[in-house]
Write a protein that holds these residues in place. Structure first.
Motif, PDB file in Angstrom:
ATOM      1  N   LEU A  94       0.831  -1.207   0.000  1.00 33.36           N
ATOM      2  CA  LEU A  94       0.000   0.000   0.000  1.00 33.36           C
ATOM      3  C   LEU A  94       0.864   1.254   0.000  1.00 33.36           C
ATOM      4  CD1 LEU A  94      -3.049   0.544   0.030  1.00 33.36           C
ATOM      5  CD2 LEU A  94      -2.884   0.871   2.494  1.00 33.36           C
ATOM      6  N   GLY A  95       1.871   1.286   0.881  1.00 34.82           N
ATOM      7  CA  GLY A  95       2.777   2.424   0.963  1.00 34.82           C
ATOM      8  C   GLY A  95       2.188   3.590   1.728  1.00 34.82           C
ATOM      9  N   GLY A  96       3.044   4.520   2.114  1.00 34.64           N
ATOM     10  CA  GLY A  96       2.602   5.698   2.853  1.00 34.64           C
ATOM     11  C   GLY A  96       2.276   5.374   4.302  1.00 34.64           C
ATOM     12  N   LEU A 110      -3.922   6.279   5.646  1.00 35.20           N
ATOM     13  CA  LEU A 110      -4.128   7.481   6.453  1.00 35.20           C
ATOM     14  C   LEU A 110      -3.374   8.643   5.810  1.00 35.20           C
ATOM     15  CD1 LEU A 110      -3.461   6.010  10.017  1.00 35.20           C
ATOM     16  CD2 LEU A 110      -5.685   6.485   8.991  1.00 35.20           C
ATOM     17  N   PRO A 111      -3.718   9.874   6.170  1.00 38.02           N
ATOM     18  CA  PRO A 111      -2.923  11.014   5.689  1.00 38.02           C
ATOM     19  C   PRO A 111      -1.479  10.853   6.163  1.00 38.02           C
ATOM     20  CG  PRO A 111      -4.973  11.759   6.705  1.00 38.02           C
ATOM     21  CD  PRO A 111      -4.853  10.306   7.014  1.00 38.02           C
TER      22      PRO A 111
END
Length: 241
Positions: A94-96, A110-111
């Motif tokens: 997914l990353g981030g 999530l942000p």
């Protein structure tokens, strides 16, 4: 035919226990592909450092395999494959910034957290993840025996939680974390780092209870970081970083 792994680091497994091997083994039939697969691993993150190097390598292998074959699995199928191989692989797919629940295999975007400076201490010590999980389970079982409670009172880390209840909880947490900082609990303003706010709420790495007694120098490293002015310091994963 077959899967071959090359790596200069002798500590990296070259057989079916390697996460890259296991991902390819599952993906090839679903991609309706045949042939010999050669995987070259250039190890940069420390082995058994708790930084997810092996998991990131496995996800990179899947992406690379799809690229070479010019085929792509459906998103749900990709997540299923990587979750079968390891609990933290979906994070890298997914990353981030994500919220991981259950065994960590259920991930919710999530942000991203604000950019911040970070120091990573990577000792020469290596901590075995399976050993750390096993030791946690053993300690919790001993605590329950001494208190007279049943073994089922506290689930072991190595046992998956009921997915329906956890999914409901995680969706609620994800919605809360996605709110504007000014409207969230703890009275934090927009300038507040949401990670630090969660830390103040009691978020910590429980593996420190298991790893620090066996490797005191890792606990000393955390203390040194805090004394040097770190706003937050924690063991990464099951360690040793």
């Amino acid at each position: 035919s077959g899967i071959e792994i090359h790596c200069a680091d002798a500590r990296v497994p070259k057989d079916e226990t390697n996460t890259c091997y296991r991902v390819v083994q599952r993906a090839m039939p679903l991609l309706r592909a045949k042939g010999r697969v050669l995987i070259q691993i250039d190890k940069r993150l420390p082995v058994q450092g708790g930084l997810g190097g092996a998991s990131a390598n496995a996800v990179s292998t899947l992406v690379g395999l799809e690229s070479v074959l010019k085929k792509r699995l459906p998103a749900a199928e990709r997540l299923r494959i990587v979750a079968e191989v390891g609990s933290d692989l979906p994070l890298f797919l997914l990353g981030g910034t994500v919220l991981g629940v259950g065994r960590g295999e259920q991930v919710y975007p999530l942000p991203d957290l604000p950019t911040m400076s970070c120091v990573v201490v990577a000792p020469e010590i290596g901590v075995s993840t399976p050993k750390a999980f096993g030791e946690w389970d053993r300690r919790k079982a001993a605590e329950l025996r001494s208190s007279g409670e049943s073994r089922a009172a506290v689930p072991a880390l190595t046992i998956a939680w009921p997915s329906d209840r956890i999914s409901t909880l995680s969706c609620g947490l994800s919605a809360w974390l996605s709110e504007q900082y000014s409207g969230a609990p703890f009275g934090r303003g927009r300038a507040e780092n949401p990670l630090l706010a969660l830390v103040r709420a009691g978020i910590k790495n429980d593996f420190e209870e298991v790893v620090f007694p066996e490797y005191p120098e890792l606990g000393e490293a955390k203390t040194a970081l805090l004394r040097a002015g770190a706003k937050y310091a924690s063991l990464s994963g099951s360690g040793s970083s």
